[in-house]
Design a protein around this motif. Structure first.
Motif, PDB file in Angstrom:
ATOM      1  N   ASP A  40       0.802  -1.232   0.000  1.00 42.01           N
ATOM      2  CA  ASP A  40       0.000   0.000   0.000  1.00 42.01           C
ATOM      3  C   ASP A  40       0.833   1.280   0.000  1.00 42.01           C
ATOM      4  O   ASP A  40       0.272   2.372  -0.007  1.00 42.01           O
ATOM      5  CB  ASP A  40      -0.921   0.029   1.231  1.00 42.01           C
ATOM      6  N   MET A  41       2.158   1.168   0.028  1.00 42.38           N
ATOM      7  CA  MET A  41       2.999   2.360   0.094  1.00 42.38           C
ATOM      8  C   MET A  41       2.648   3.324  -1.047  1.00 42.38           C
ATOM      9  O   MET A  41       2.562   2.925  -2.201  1.00 42.38           O
ATOM     10  CB  MET A  41       4.474   1.959   0.018  1.00 42.38           C
ATOM     11  N   PRO A  42       2.418   4.607  -0.706  1.00 43.46           N
ATOM     12  CA  PRO A  42       1.975   5.579  -1.720  1.00 43.46           C
ATOM     13  C   PRO A  42       3.122   6.046  -2.613  1.00 43.46           C
ATOM     14  O   PRO A  42       3.571   7.199  -2.560  1.00 43.46           O
ATOM     15  CB  PRO A  42       1.418   6.721  -0.871  1.00 43.46           C
ATOM     16  N   LEU A  43       3.587   5.153  -3.476  1.00 44.07           N
ATOM     17  CA  LEU A  43       4.715   5.459  -4.350  1.00 44.07           C
ATOM     18  C   LEU A  43       4.305   6.448  -5.443  1.00 44.07           C
ATOM     19  O   LEU A  43       3.186   6.422  -5.931  1.00 44.07           O
ATOM     20  CB  LEU A  43       5.246   4.175  -4.990  1.00 44.07           C
ATOM     21  N   THR A  44       5.231   7.303  -5.824  1.00 46.58           N
ATOM     22  CA  THR A  44       4.941   8.308  -6.841  1.00 46.58           C
ATOM     23  C   THR A  44       5.212   7.819  -8.263  1.00 46.58           C
ATOM     24  O   THR A  44       4.545   8.246  -9.207  1.00 46.58           O
ATOM     25  CB  THR A  44       5.789   9.574  -6.615  1.00 46.58           C
ATOM     26  N   GLY A  45       6.216   6.974  -8.424  1.00 45.63           N
ATOM     27  CA  GLY A  45       6.628   6.564  -9.768  1.00 45.63           C
ATOM     28  C   GLY A  45       7.436   7.625 -10.502  1.00 45.63           C
ATOM     29  O   GLY A  45       7.767   7.466 -11.684  1.00 45.63           O
ATOM     30  N   TYR A  46       7.801   8.709  -9.813  1.00 42.21           N
ATOM     31  CA  TYR A  46       8.455   9.839 -10.475  1.00 42.21           C
ATOM     32  C   TYR A  46       9.896   9.564 -10.880  1.00 42.21           C
ATOM     33  O   TYR A  46      10.469  10.305 -11.684  1.00 42.21           O
ATOM     34  CB  TYR A  46       8.417  11.071  -9.570  1.00 42.21           C
ATOM     35  N   ALA A  47      10.503   8.521 -10.344  1.00 36.51           N
ATOM     36  CA  ALA A  47      11.890   8.221 -10.715  1.00 36.51           C
ATOM     37  C   ALA A  47      12.020   7.834 -12.176  1.00 36.51           C
ATOM     38  O   ALA A  47      13.118   7.840 -12.733  1.00 36.51           O
ATOM     39  CB  ALA A  47      12.444   7.102  -9.826  1.00 36.51           C
ATOM     40  N   ARG A  48      10.908   7.513 -12.826  1.00 37.19           N
ATOM     41  CA  ARG A  48      10.913   7.129 -14.237  1.00 37.19           C
ATOM     42  C   ARG A  48      10.476   8.270 -15.150  1.00 37.19           C
ATOM     43  O   ARG A  48      10.426   8.097 -16.371  1.00 37.19           O
ATOM     44  CB  ARG A  48       9.987   5.930 -14.452  1.00 37.19           C
ATOM     45  N   GLU A  49      10.104   9.424 -14.560  1.00 36.17           N
ATOM     46  CA  GLU A  49       9.582  10.541 -15.355  1.00 36.17           C
ATOM     47  C   GLU A  49      10.526  11.734 -15.267  1.00 36.17           C
ATOM     48  O   GLU A  49      10.750  12.273 -14.183  1.00 36.17           O
ATOM     49  CB  GLU A  49       8.203  10.963 -14.840  1.00 36.17           C
ATOM     50  N   HIS A  50      11.012  12.161 -16.415  1.00 36.02           N
ATOM     51  CA  HIS A  50      11.902  13.324 -16.434  1.00 36.02           C
ATOM     52  C   HIS A  50      11.152  14.593 -16.029  1.00 36.02           C
ATOM     53  O   HIS A  50      11.612  15.363 -15.187  1.00 36.02           O
ATOM     54  CB  HIS A  50      12.517  13.483 -17.827  1.00 36.02           C
ATOM     55  N   ASP A  51      10.005  14.811 -16.607  1.00 35.99           N
ATOM     56  CA  ASP A  51       9.206  16.007 -16.347  1.00 35.99           C
ATOM     57  C   ASP A  51       8.055  15.628 -15.426  1.00 35.99           C
ATOM     58  O   ASP A  51       6.939  15.374 -15.864  1.00 35.99           O
ATOM     59  CB  ASP A  51       8.692  16.582 -17.674  1.00 35.99           C
ATOM     60  N   ASN A  52       8.336  15.567 -14.123  1.00 36.90           N
ATOM     61  CA  ASN A  52       7.315  15.168 -13.149  1.00 36.90           C
ATOM     62  C   ASN A  52       7.009  16.337 -12.210  1.00 36.90           C
ATOM     63  O   ASN A  52       7.726  17.345 -12.212  1.00 36.90           O
ATOM     64  CB  ASN A  52       7.771  13.927 -12.376  1.00 36.90           C
ATOM     65  N   PRO A  53       5.971  16.257 -11.400  1.00 31.91           N
ATOM     66  CA  PRO A  53       5.606  17.379 -10.534  1.00 31.91           C
ATOM     67  C   PRO A  53       6.702  17.818  -9.564  1.00 31.91           C
ATOM     68  O   PRO A  53       6.793  19.005  -9.236  1.00 31.91           O
ATOM     69  CB  PRO A  53       4.368  16.852  -9.786  1.00 31.91           C
ATOM     70  N   VAL A  54       7.522  16.883  -9.086  1.00 32.12           N
ATOM     71  CA  VAL A  54       8.623  17.274  -8.194  1.00 32.12           C
ATOM     72  C   VAL A  54       9.664  18.073  -8.973  1.00 32.12           C
ATOM     73  O   VAL A  54      10.147  19.119  -8.502  1.00 32.12           O
ATOM     74  CB  VAL A  54       9.270  16.033  -7.543  1.00 32.12           C
ATOM     75  N   ALA A  55      10.020  17.624 -10.154  1.00 29.41           N
ATOM     76  CA  ALA A  55      10.987  18.354 -10.968  1.00 29.41           C
ATOM     77  C   ALA A  55      10.488  19.763 -11.276  1.00 29.41           C
ATOM     78  O   ALA A  55      11.262  20.734 -11.258  1.00 29.41           O
ATOM     79  CB  ALA A  55      11.257  17.589 -12.264  1.00 29.41           C
ATOM     80  N   GLY A 100      17.720   2.090   0.667  1.00 26.31           N
ATOM     81  CA  GLY A 100      17.948   1.036  -0.314  1.00 26.31           C
ATOM     82  C   GLY A 100      16.800   0.928  -1.303  1.00 26.31           C
ATOM     83  O   GLY A 100      17.009   0.741  -2.506  1.00 26.31           O
ATOM     84  N   MET A 101      15.562   1.049  -0.797  1.00 28.62           N
ATOM     85  CA  MET A 101      14.397   1.021  -1.676  1.00 28.62           C
ATOM     86  C   MET A 101      14.431   2.176  -2.673  1.00 28.62           C
ATOM     87  O   MET A 101      14.168   2.005  -3.872  1.00 28.62           O
ATOM     88  CB  MET A 101      13.110   1.102  -0.847  1.00 28.62           C
ATOM     89  N   LEU A 102      14.750   3.374  -2.165  1.00 29.49           N
ATOM     90  CA  LEU A 102      14.830   4.546  -3.035  1.00 29.49           C
ATOM     91  C   LEU A 102      15.929   4.365  -4.080  1.00 29.49           C
ATOM     92  O   LEU A 102      15.748   4.720  -5.255  1.00 29.49           O
ATOM     93  CB  LEU A 102      15.087   5.796  -2.193  1.00 29.49           C
ATOM     94  N   GLY A 103      17.055   3.796  -3.671  1.00 27.43           N
ATOM     95  CA  GLY A 103      18.134   3.558  -4.615  1.00 27.43           C
ATOM     96  C   GLY A 103      17.720   2.638  -5.752  1.00 27.43           C
ATOM     97  O   GLY A 103      18.065   2.872  -6.916  1.00 27.43           O
ATOM     98  N   VAL A 104      16.978   1.592  -5.442  1.00 30.68           N
ATOM     99  CA  VAL A 104      16.502   0.668  -6.477  1.00 30.68           C
ATOM    100  C   VAL A 104      15.550   1.383  -7.430  1.00 30.68           C
ATOM    101  O   VAL A 104      15.592   1.182  -8.652  1.00 30.68           O
ATOM    102  CB  VAL A 104      15.827  -0.559  -5.832  1.00 30.68           C
ATOM    103  N   GLU A 105      14.669   2.241  -6.875  1.00 22.51           N
ATOM    104  CA  GLU A 105      13.762   3.024  -7.722  1.00 22.51           C
ATOM    105  C   GLU A 105      14.551   3.892  -8.699  1.00 22.51           C
ATOM    106  O   GLU A 105      14.220   3.971  -9.895  1.00 22.51           O
ATOM    107  CB  GLU A 105      12.868   3.909  -6.851  1.00 22.51           C
ATOM    108  N   LEU A 106      15.583   4.561  -8.209  1.00 29.68           N
ATOM    109  CA  LEU A 106      16.387   5.430  -9.063  1.00 29.68           C
ATOM    110  C   LEU A 106      17.154   4.631 -10.106  1.00 29.68           C
ATOM    111  O   LEU A 106      17.253   5.032 -11.271  1.00 29.68           O
ATOM    112  CB  LEU A 106      17.355   6.249  -8.210  1.00 29.68           C
ATOM    113  N   ARG A 107      17.704   3.502  -9.692  1.00 29.57           N
ATOM    114  CA  ARG A 107      18.451   2.656 -10.633  1.00 29.57           C
ATOM    115  C   ARG A 107      17.546   2.129 -11.740  1.00 29.57           C
ATOM    116  O   ARG A 107      17.879   2.223 -12.925  1.00 29.57           O
ATOM    117  CB  ARG A 107      19.079   1.489  -9.876  1.00 29.57           C
ATOM    118  N   ASP A 108      16.392   1.603 -11.344  1.00 23.24           N
ATOM    119  CA  ASP A 108      15.499   0.997 -12.330  1.00 23.24           C
ATOM    120  C   ASP A 108      14.849   2.041 -13.230  1.00 23.24           C
ATOM    121  O   ASP A 108      14.458   1.730 -14.358  1.00 23.24           O
ATOM    122  CB  ASP A 108      14.429   0.162 -11.627  1.00 23.24           C
ATOM    123  N   GLY A 109      14.717   3.276 -12.738  1.00 26.51           N
ATOM    124  CA  GLY A 109      14.131   4.330 -13.549  1.00 26.51           C
ATOM    125  C   GLY A 109      15.012   4.755 -14.701  1.00 26.51           C
ATOM    126  O   GLY A 109      14.528   5.250 -15.720  1.00 26.51           O
ATOM    127  N   GLY A 110      16.338   4.580 -14.569  1.00 26.30           N
ATOM    128  CA  GLY A 110      17.264   4.828 -15.652  1.00 26.30           C
ATOM    129  C   GLY A 110      17.695   6.272 -15.835  1.00 26.30           C
ATOM    130  O   GLY A 110      18.584   6.538 -16.654  1.00 26.30           O
TER     131      GLY A 110
END
Length: 245
Positions: A40-55, A100-110
């Motif tokens: 249920d973790m509220p993940l953003t998915g933003y690590a895969r998006e160059h132009d995302n709301p955080v950016a 570690g979880m965040l690192g995997v998100e960043l790695r897999d996002g490319g």
């Protein structure tokens, strides 16, 4: 089963490890988060998006290559309590796991593959002494491990003691509270590098902007990206569709 194994099982029976988010007893094989909270973790998915709301929060404020947060920070959420626990109540092991979880998100996002150096937003020495650690450093270590980058926790320092951003409620107060508080004492270590600035929670972005500005003043040829564990949904969406901070 060995005697040690029996003793371990008995200990777990009376003192079970608990989920860092909801507090329920962890089932066998689960680490830090129970399966339900992990799912249920509220993940953003933003690590895969160059132009995302955080950016987009940093447009016109700081020239960043990439910017993202792993999850939303929302009111009345067990994940909010989890973050407060590692930020203020000594649960640094949880922070290391989440890094570690965040690192995997960043790695897999490319999008962060060419990061050279991971820089945790520093604490002032006085606050670090009271707290005993800097939670951003644990996040940075987890990220660096996944990206095969190095952690540099010494080149950037918080040279001025300031009150906590949580105490500065108004938006203008938060920006003024971090003005000029960071400096770079080892610019040669960051020169020409792609630097990933890391913090735990992103709200207005004032702290990360102030830190990034200090780096670019001292090292104008470096490139900066930003990663946070969580972003305030209220700040990002103005209360539309997500809970508040």
């Amino acid at each position: 089963m060995t005697t040690l194994g029996y003793l371990s099982e008995i200990f777990r029976l009376f003192y079970p490890e608990r989920c860092a988010a909801c507090g329920c007893a962890l089932p066998e094989g689960a680490v830090f988060l129970c399966p339900r909270c992990r799912w249920d973790m509220p993940l953003t998915g933003y690590a895969r998006e160059h132009d995302n709301p955080v950016a987009r929060k940093f447009w016109g404020l700081l020239p960043v290559r990439e910017a993202c947060a792993m999850m939303f920070f929302v009111r009345s959420s067990p994940y909010r309590s989890m973050i407060h626990d590692f930020k203020y109540r000594g649960q640094w092991r949880t922070c290391s796991y989440l890094g570690g979880m965040l690192g995997v998100e960043l790695r897999d996002g490319g999008l962060y593959a060419d990061v050279d150096t991971v820089v945790p937003v520093p604490l002032h020495g006085r606050r670090r002494f009271v707290r005993g650690y800097n939670q951003a450093e644990y996040l940075a270590e987890g990220i660096a491990g996944a990206l095969h980058a190095e952690v540099d926790g010494r080149s950037v320092v918080r040279s001025t003691y300031n009150r906590s951003q949580t105490a500065a409620q108004a938006r203008d107060e938060r920006w003024e509270n971090v003005r000029g508080i960071f400096s770079v004492r080892r610019p040669e270590r960051l020169a020409g590098r792609h630097v990933l600035l890391v913090d735990d929670v992103l709200t207005t972005g004032a702290t990360l902007v102030a830190c990034g500005e200090a780096i670019l003043r001292a090292v104008p040829d470096c490139r900066i990206s930003i990663a946070a564990l969580a972003v305030s949904a209220y700040e990002l969406f103005g209360g539309r569709g997500k809970g508040g901070l």
